[in-house]
Design a protein around this motif. Structure first.
Motif, short mmCIF file in Angstrom:
data_model
loop_
_atom_site.label_atom_id
_atom_site.label_comp_id
_atom_site.label_asym_id
_atom_site.label_seq_id
_atom_site.Cartn_x
_atom_site.Cartn_y
_atom_site.Cartn_z
N THR A 51 39.86 41.50 53.66
CA THR A 51 41.12 41.08 53.07
C THR A 51 41.78 40.06 53.99
O THR A 51 41.59 40.09 55.21
CB THR A 51 42.04 42.28 52.81
OG1 THR A 51 43.20 41.83 52.13
CG2 THR A 51 42.43 42.98 54.09
N GLU A 52 42.54 39.15 53.42
CA GLU A 52 43.18 38.09 54.19
C GLU A 52 44.61 37.93 53.71
O GLU A 52 44.90 37.98 52.51
CB GLU A 52 42.43 36.78 54.01
CG GLU A 52 43.03 35.63 54.78
CD GLU A 52 42.21 34.36 54.65
OE1 GLU A 52 42.81 33.29 54.70
OE2 GLU A 52 40.98 34.45 54.51
N TYR A 53 45.53 37.76 54.65
CA TYR A 53 46.93 37.54 54.35
C TYR A 53 47.36 36.27 55.06
O TYR A 53 47.16 36.13 56.26
CB TYR A 53 47.76 38.74 54.82
CG TYR A 53 49.24 38.59 54.54
CD1 TYR A 53 49.72 38.72 53.24
CD2 TYR A 53 50.13 38.32 55.55
CE1 TYR A 53 51.07 38.58 52.97
CE2 TYR A 53 51.48 38.19 55.30
CZ TYR A 53 51.94 38.31 54.00
OH TYR A 53 53.27 38.17 53.74
N GLY A 54 47.92 35.33 54.34
CA GLY A 54 48.33 34.07 54.94
C GLY A 54 49.78 33.74 54.67
O GLY A 54 50.28 33.95 53.57
N ILE A 55 50.45 33.26 55.71
CA ILE A 55 51.82 32.76 55.59
C ILE A 55 51.75 31.28 55.94
O ILE A 55 51.51 30.93 57.10
CB ILE A 55 52.77 33.49 56.55
CG1 ILE A 55 52.76 34.99 56.29
CG2 ILE A 55 54.17 32.92 56.45
CD1 ILE A 55 53.50 35.79 57.33
N ARG A 56 51.91 30.44 54.94
CA ARG A 56 51.75 29.01 55.18
C ARG A 56 52.88 28.26 54.51
O ARG A 56 53.38 28.67 53.47
CB ARG A 56 50.42 28.53 54.61
CG ARG A 56 49.25 29.18 55.26
CD ARG A 56 47.97 28.60 54.74
NE ARG A 56 46.83 29.17 55.44
CZ ARG A 56 45.91 29.92 54.87
NH1 ARG A 56 45.98 30.17 53.58
NH2 ARG A 56 44.92 30.40 55.56
N ALA A 57 53.24 27.12 55.10
CA ALA A 57 54.31 26.31 54.53
C ALA A 57 54.10 24.86 54.91
O ALA A 57 53.49 24.55 55.93
CB ALA A 57 55.66 26.79 55.04
N GLN A 58 54.63 23.98 54.08
CA GLN A 58 54.60 22.56 54.39
C GLN A 58 55.78 21.90 53.72
O GLN A 58 56.10 22.19 52.57
CB GLN A 58 53.29 21.93 53.92
CG GLN A 58 53.12 20.50 54.38
CD GLN A 58 51.74 19.99 54.11
OE1 GLN A 58 51.33 19.92 52.97
NE2 GLN A 58 51.02 19.65 55.14
N LYS A 59 56.44 21.00 54.43
CA LYS A 59 57.60 20.30 53.90
C LYS A 59 57.38 18.80 54.05
O LYS A 59 56.79 18.34 55.01
CB LYS A 59 58.87 20.69 54.66
CG LYS A 59 59.24 22.14 54.52
CD LYS A 59 60.47 22.46 55.33
CE LYS A 59 60.81 23.93 55.24
NZ LYS A 59 61.94 24.29 56.10
N ARG A 60 57.87 18.06 53.07
CA ARG A 60 57.82 16.61 53.14
C ARG A 60 59.11 16.10 52.52
O ARG A 60 59.49 16.52 51.43
CB ARG A 60 56.61 16.07 52.38
CG ARG A 60 56.39 14.61 52.51
CD ARG A 60 56.05 14.15 53.91
NE ARG A 60 54.73 14.60 54.31
CZ ARG A 60 54.34 14.66 55.57
NH1 ARG A 60 55.15 14.29 56.53
NH2 ARG A 60 53.15 15.08 55.87
N PHE A 61 59.82 15.22 53.20
CA PHE A 61 61.09 14.71 52.74
C PHE A 61 60.95 13.24 52.34
O PHE A 61 60.23 12.49 52.98
CB PHE A 61 62.15 14.84 53.83
CG PHE A 61 62.47 16.26 54.18
CD1 PHE A 61 63.33 17.01 53.40
CD2 PHE A 61 61.89 16.86 55.28
CE1 PHE A 61 63.61 18.31 53.71
CE2 PHE A 61 62.17 18.18 55.62
CZ PHE A 61 63.04 18.90 54.82
N ALA A 62 61.66 12.85 51.28
CA ALA A 62 61.69 11.46 50.85
C ALA A 62 63.10 10.94 51.05
O ALA A 62 64.09 11.62 50.75
CB ALA A 62 61.29 11.34 49.41
N ASN A 63 63.22 9.73 51.55
CA ASN A 63 64.52 9.11 51.80
C ASN A 63 64.73 7.93 50.86
O ASN A 63 63.77 7.31 50.41
CB ASN A 63 64.60 8.62 53.24
CG ASN A 63 64.55 9.74 54.23
OD1 ASN A 63 65.06 10.82 53.97
ND2 ASN A 63 63.90 9.53 55.36
N SER A 64 66.02 7.62 50.57
CA SER A 64 66.42 6.44 49.81
C SER A 64 65.98 6.48 48.35
O SER A 64 65.75 5.45 47.75
CB SER A 64 65.89 5.17 50.47
OG SER A 64 66.37 5.07 51.79
#
Length: 43
Positions: free
Chosen positions: A25-38
């Motif tokens: 069994t596998e448990y993953g906590i993952r995140a990714q953020k990307r911001f756009a400007n203008s």
């Protein structure tokens, strides 16, 4: 906007052999953020 890269985070894996078989069994906590400007709602 820059392209997405590999997802950062933590992964925990647990495995055990049972009567000639294997259970894993596998448990993953993952995140990714990307911001756009203008950029507004009207383009």
């Amino acid at each position: 906007m820059k392209s997405f890269s590999y997802v950062d985070g933590l992964t925990v894996t647990f495995g055990v052999g049972l009567g000639g078989g294997w259970f894993q069994t596998e448990y993953g906590i993952r995140a990714q953020k990307r911001f756009a400007n203008s950029i507004d709602a009207f383009g």
